[in-house]
Design an enzyme around this catalytic site. Structure first.
Site, PDB file in Angstrom:
ATOM      1  N   SER A 160       0.838  -1.199   0.000  1.00 51.73           N
ATOM      2  CA  SER A 160       0.000   0.000   0.000  1.00 51.73           C
ATOM      3  C   SER A 160       0.879   1.257   0.000  1.00 51.73           C
ATOM      4  O   SER A 160       1.691   1.414  -0.907  1.00 51.73           O
ATOM      5  CB  SER A 160      -0.930  -0.053   1.221  1.00 51.73           C
ATOM      6  OG  SER A 160      -2.021   0.798   1.068  1.00 51.73           O
ATOM      7  N   ARG A 229     -11.921   6.475   9.597  1.00 53.90           N
ATOM      8  CA  ARG A 229     -11.434   5.094   9.629  1.00 53.90           C
ATOM      9  C   ARG A 229     -12.487   4.127   9.092  1.00 53.90           C
ATOM     10  O   ARG A 229     -12.163   3.163   8.393  1.00 53.90           O
ATOM     11  CB  ARG A 229     -11.064   4.716  11.063  1.00 53.90           C
ATOM     12  CG  ARG A 229     -10.581   3.293  11.226  1.00 53.90           C
ATOM     13  CD  ARG A 229      -9.321   3.016  10.426  1.00 53.90           C
ATOM     14  NE  ARG A 229      -8.724   1.743  10.813  1.00 53.90           N
ATOM     15  CZ  ARG A 229      -7.609   1.276  10.298  1.00 53.90           C
ATOM     16  NH1 ARG A 229      -6.978   1.976   9.372  1.00 53.90           N
ATOM     17  NH2 ARG A 229      -7.116   0.122  10.685  1.00 53.90           N
ATOM     18  N   ASP A 324      -8.414  -6.959  -4.598  1.00 54.33           N
ATOM     19  CA  ASP A 324      -8.051  -5.643  -4.053  1.00 54.33           C
ATOM     20  C   ASP A 324      -8.713  -4.564  -4.911  1.00 54.33           C
ATOM     21  O   ASP A 324      -8.271  -4.268  -6.013  1.00 54.33           O
ATOM     22  CB  ASP A 324      -6.532  -5.485  -4.077  1.00 54.33           C
ATOM     23  CG  ASP A 324      -6.071  -4.180  -3.421  1.00 54.33           C
ATOM     24  OD1 ASP A 324      -6.928  -3.333  -3.097  1.00 54.33           O
ATOM     25  OD2 ASP A 324      -4.850  -4.011  -3.250  1.00 54.33           O
ATOM     26  N   HIS A 357      -7.904  -5.607  -0.167  1.00 57.82           N
ATOM     27  CA  HIS A 357      -6.628  -4.909  -0.020  1.00 57.82           C
ATOM     28  C   HIS A 357      -5.821  -5.449   1.162  1.00 57.82           C
ATOM     29  O   HIS A 357      -4.593  -5.513   1.102  1.00 57.82           O
ATOM     30  CB  HIS A 357      -6.892  -3.409   0.156  1.00 57.82           C
ATOM     31  CG  HIS A 357      -5.638  -2.600   0.265  1.00 57.82           C
ATOM     32  ND1 HIS A 357      -4.715  -2.526  -0.751  1.00 57.82           N
ATOM     33  CD2 HIS A 357      -5.151  -1.824   1.279  1.00 57.82           C
ATOM     34  CE1 HIS A 357      -3.714  -1.733  -0.379  1.00 57.82           C
ATOM     35  NE2 HIS A 357      -3.949  -1.310   0.844  1.00 57.82           N
ATOM     36  N   ASP A 358      -6.479  -5.814   2.229  1.00 56.40           N
ATOM     37  CA  ASP A 358      -5.784  -6.303   3.421  1.00 56.40           C
ATOM     38  C   ASP A 358      -5.053  -7.616   3.196  1.00 56.40           C
ATOM     39  O   ASP A 358      -4.353  -8.094   4.103  1.00 56.40           O
ATOM     40  CB  ASP A 358      -6.767  -6.461   4.584  1.00 56.40           C
ATOM     41  CG  ASP A 358      -6.928  -5.174   5.375  1.00 56.40           C
ATOM     42  OD1 ASP A 358      -6.216  -4.191   5.073  1.00 56.40           O
ATOM     43  OD2 ASP A 358      -7.775  -5.142   6.293  1.00 56.40           O
TER      44      ASP A 358
END
Length: 389
Positions: A160, A229, A324, A357-358
């Site tokens: 990232s 967040r 992602d 994405h994680d």
């Protein structure tokens, strides 16, 4: 402390600090400001070999920090964020490599950022902190690497925002990097990626406690940061991963409430993530780091990604994940295409994953790919393991 070291783990670690650019020798920033003194928080794992050729720099993502591996104390419940990857016998093998991870400038995990005391006024910078860029983050890291006495890194790798830093290292310091491993990243933010960050920043700045960024010592803009967040976290997970984990399960009830309270499990999860984030991160730091990655554009100043990547001399391993949708694989392929046009040694791997994405933070196929790539790199470069102590 071998007695507390689990098999394969680095064991107990300690955060270190390096301060430089003392006035009047402040670092000139890309945006036109100056910053100094600068403190970088960092951790190291493993040992440097005699030739100082086995150093690997790890770069963290947007809200990450220098604690990439190990535990701070024996009862520490949470190891570093890439603990499964880094350690003796693990893919980033600390029996062979000297591993460094530093917190970026502009952050809030020990490095100089908006919550730091501005020595000129004796109070936190707040929004008087200068705008920083990913290039600035890397230039600061380079001074840490100088301080550690390392001329050339065996590899720089990160996911990232960390991947953006790896790319910048390859073009700003082409003679100091043998290989770059950008993971789940991009060469520049798309309008959609900028838009998500802007929603987060707007939420923070609209919080009634934001007070123009001068909230230190008072009520924090908790609601705004929590909302930022929550928005960000949605982009970190794939639709499939959300379905698998939450479905349409209700939270603590057997029927819909028909009001604006929390009905669904996923709503509760997002609130938990937002609340937990407020306890460990600074709202101003979120503004500065998200702006830094929005400004990031590796194709500048020429406007051509291929032309700018022509400056790189290292090898590349570019990794993306099928699910992602924050940094989709097409953005990694653009990087690989430009590298190959330049005749640069580039390996691309698109990993099948449903975690979005994680994925780059989770154990999986990526680990062995990185481990084998680094091992082959070390063998080809004649890199020796440090002598037994």
């Amino acid at each position: 402390m071998p007695q507390s070291k689990k098999p394969g783990a680095v064991g107990l670690v300690k955060r270190q600090f390096f301060t430089f650019c003392e006035p009047p020798h402040e670092m000139a920033l890309e945006g036109g400001g100056r910053l100094g003194p600068i403190t970088l928080a960092y951790e190291t794992y493993g040992r440097l070999n005699r030739e100082k050729s086995n150093a690997i720099l790890i770069q963290h993502a947007l809200t990450g920090d220098s604690h990439a591996a190990g535990l701070y104390h024996a009862d520490d419940p949470k190891p570093g964020w890439w603990d499964h990857l880094i350690g003796p016998g693990r893919p980033v093998d600390t029996d062979r490599y000297f591993v460094i991870c530093s917190n970026v400038i502009g952050g809030c995990q020990g490095s100089t950022g908006p919550a730091s005391i501005n020595p000129a006024i004796g109070k936190p910078y707040g929004l008087t902190f200068p705008v920083i860029t990913v290039n600035d983050m890397v230039r600061a890291q380079a001074q840490l690497i100088d301080h550690l006495g390392i001329d050339r890194l065996l590899a720089v790798l990160g996911g990232s925002m960390g991947g953006m830093q790896a790319l910048v290292w390859s073009v700003l310091f082409p003679d100091r990097v043998a290989a770059a491993i950008p993971i789940a990243t991009t060469s520049k933010h798309s309008p959609q990626q900028i838009a998500f960050n802007q929603v987060g920043r707007a939420a923070i700045m609209a919080d009634p406690h934001f007070n123009g960024g001068d909230y230190y010592g008072g009520e924090l803009p908790r609601s705004g940061l929590s909302l930022a967040r929550m928005v960000g976290h949605i982009t970190y997970r794939s639709d499939e991963a959300m379905h698998e984990r939450f479905g349409r399960k209700l939270r603590g009830k057997k029927a819909l409430g028909y009001n604006f309270g929390i009905d669904f499990e996923v709503e509760s999860f997002l609130h938990y993530q937002g609340d937990a984030f407020v306890e460990r991160f600074d709202a101003n730091a979120y503004l500065y780091t998200t702006k830094a990655i929005d400004y990031f554009d590796l194709s500048m100043p020429s406007g051509s990604l291929t032309a700018e990547l022509a400056r790189a001399k290292c090898k590349f391993l570019v990794i993306s994940f099928t699910s992602d949708w924050l940094y989709p694989p097409y953005q990694s392929k653009e990087i690989v295409k430009s590298l190959l046009i330049n005749g640069i040694d580039a390996t691309y791997c698109e990993i099948e994953s449903s975690f979005g994405h994680d994925s780059f933070l989770l154990p999986g196929e990526m680990d062995s790919i990185i481990g084998n790539y680094l091992a082959n790199l070390a063998v080809a470069g004649g890199v020796k393991a440090p002598a037994a102590s």
